[in-house]
Scaffold this active site. Structure first.
Site, short mmCIF file in Angstrom:
data_model
loop_
_atom_site.label_atom_id
_atom_site.label_comp_id
_atom_site.label_asym_id
_atom_site.label_seq_id
_atom_site.Cartn_x
_atom_site.Cartn_y
_atom_site.Cartn_z
N CYS A 163 36.29 31.88 21.15
CA CYS A 163 36.58 32.63 19.96
C CYS A 163 37.33 31.97 19.06
O CYS A 163 37.66 32.52 17.72
CB CYS A 163 37.52 33.99 20.52
N HIS A 302 44.45 36.87 14.99
CA HIS A 302 43.42 36.72 15.78
C HIS A 302 43.16 38.32 16.21
O HIS A 302 42.40 38.83 16.43
CB HIS A 302 43.83 35.80 17.22
N GLU A 313 50.32 36.62 20.87
CA GLU A 313 50.28 36.02 19.28
C GLU A 313 51.59 36.57 18.32
O GLU A 313 51.93 35.64 17.80
CB GLU A 313 49.05 36.69 18.76
N LYS A 334 39.65 42.42 12.64
CA LYS A 334 39.10 42.88 13.95
C LYS A 334 39.10 44.37 14.24
O LYS A 334 38.26 45.17 14.73
CB LYS A 334 39.39 42.13 15.27
N HIS A 339 35.28 42.13 17.48
CA HIS A 339 35.66 40.83 17.77
C HIS A 339 34.06 40.01 17.61
O HIS A 339 33.41 40.33 18.30
CB HIS A 339 36.41 40.47 19.05
N PHE A 398 38.98 31.69 24.66
CA PHE A 398 39.26 31.38 26.31
C PHE A 398 39.01 30.10 26.39
O PHE A 398 38.42 29.16 25.85
CB PHE A 398 37.94 32.22 26.84
#
Length: 412
Positions: A163, A302, A313, A334, A339, A398
């Site tokens: 991502c 994010h 975050e 998002k 996403h 990830f």
């Protein structure tokens, strides 16, 4: 001495619009591009929603024969690149093609090609496999096709960091220009993985929202968030060395002034619980730009709408910005487009540039009640007109990949 880098063109294919203007208009209006999955029958799936691109016609951006030799993620990438090059009015006949490069990543490539050909393999045998399977599916083909389509012969790379792909791609393009490897870079991310194996895989990981309400499925930082909504599309920006841009009279949207990257070195899917890795990426971007935390006006988070990401975050932003974290505006793109995985950073970089250019911070749609530990200003409710001089875009992938970009208002 590193060279200054500016943004001179932008292109976007998104679930709320297939160009930058419609995408930005959608963000300002809190338009949610999430709906029932139409690409396959979801009767046996727990997850029913995704953020699909609508009304995309590859023939509007490329030759039909060329389009047939590309999977959807490559088509999206070429389309967004075509828009960025046109927007930037880069005339390749006047450029040294070896000084114009590409850094457009895809996190996955084409799962659809895998699905299609594996089914054929099982039903009809190996001799019936499409000879183009490999060049259709591999994730570098978006970057490769962009180079082929537009005659860009410089550095051509495909960063794959889940991502964080789009953000790392833009950051590495930034470095290539800063240190003289290129004068112009087409940079961003592209993804198209809303397909049975893609949705099934993320569902098995319990990463996706199982909500069937499009307006409350992607709700970053909300107490009832239950996973992300898979999206698709592409975001590509044209990065250019400042003097090169000036010499050709290019319009300059903003300056890309800082880039930071780090690894949590913690877990294959969960971010570090104290937010230290993401904080280090932000701190590095701020330091790279020669600024202090107090200079930051806006953070495009994010903000995936998963429990761990949004909480950790938030901690990261506090670590990186200190007390100033409570004074910055934060929002999650998002919340409206889902996403976009490897494309997220590309599209969100465009959101940051438009925020600076137009002086408007878009809202985090779907956010009604902040979750425990989520105590910053996430632009709940409506978007806010305000002067934004410096904006940070975060992407966390990830594998523990963290990447941050710092855009600032261009001052000659």
């Amino acid at each position: 001495m590193s060279r200054r880098v500016v943004v001179t063109g932008m292109g976007a294919i998104t679930p709320i619009g297939n160009d930058v203007d419609s995408f930005w208009k959608g963000l300002k209006e809190k338009k949610v591009g999430i709906g029932p999955i139409t690409y396959f029958d979801t009767a046996d799936y727990k997850v029913k929603l995704a953020a699909e691109v609508k009304d995309f016609d590859p023939k509007a951006f490329m030759d039909p024969k060329a389009a047939r030799r590309m999977e959807l993620f490559s088509q999206y990438g070429v389309a967004a690149a075509a828009q960025a090059l046109k927007d930037g009015d880069l005339q390749m006949e006047k450029e040294d093609p070896y000084r114009v490069g590409v850094a457009v990543g895809s996190g996955i490539g084409s799962m659809q090609a895998f699905e299609r050909e594996h089914k054929k393999l099982l039903e009809k045998g190996p001799s019936r496999t499409n000879p183009l399977l490999v060049p259709l599916m591999i994730s570098n083909m978006a970057a490769g096709n962009i180079g082929i389509q537009f005659g860009l012969k410089g550095k051509n790379i495909n960063v794959v960091t889940a991502c964080a792909t789009g953000t790392n791609s833009i950051g590495e393009a930034f470095r290539a220009i800063q240190y003289g490897e290129a004068d112009v870079m087409v940079a961003g991310g592209t993804e198209a993985s809303i397909c049975p194996i893609g949705v099934a895989g993320f569902t098995a990981l319990t990463a996706l929202s199982t909500s069937e309400d499009p307006l409350h499925a992607s709700r970053p930082f909300d107490e009832d968030r239950d996973g992300f909504v898979m999206g698709e599309g592409a975001g590509v920006i044209l990065l250019e060395e400042l003097e090169h841009a000036r010499a050709r009279g290019a319009k300059i949207y903003a300056e890309l002034a800082g880039y930071g990257a780090s690894c949590d070195a913690y877990h294959i899917t969960s971010p570090a619980e104290d937010g230290s890795g993401a904080a280090m990426a932000m701190t590095a971007a701020i330091r790279d730009a020669g600024l202090t935390p107090e200079a930051i006006d806006y953070v495009n988070a994010h903000g995936t709408s998963t429990h761990h990401n949004d909480l950790f975050e938030t901690k990261a932003i506090k670590l990186a910005l200190g007390d100033h974290a409570y004074k910055v505006k934060i929002s999650s793109t998002k919340s409206m487009i889902g996403h976009l995985l490897g494309a997220a950073g590309g599209v969100e970089a465009i959101a940051c540039v438009k925020t600076i250019q137009e002086g408007f911070v878009h809202a985090t749609a779907g956010l009604e009640h902040e979750g425990e530990g989520c105590d910053l200003d996430y632009t709940k409710g409506e978007g806010v007109p305000m002067d934004v001089t410096c904006a940070i875009s975060n992407s966390l992938g990830f594998g523990g990949h963290n990447a941050s970009l710092l855009f600032k208002k261009y001052v000659g």
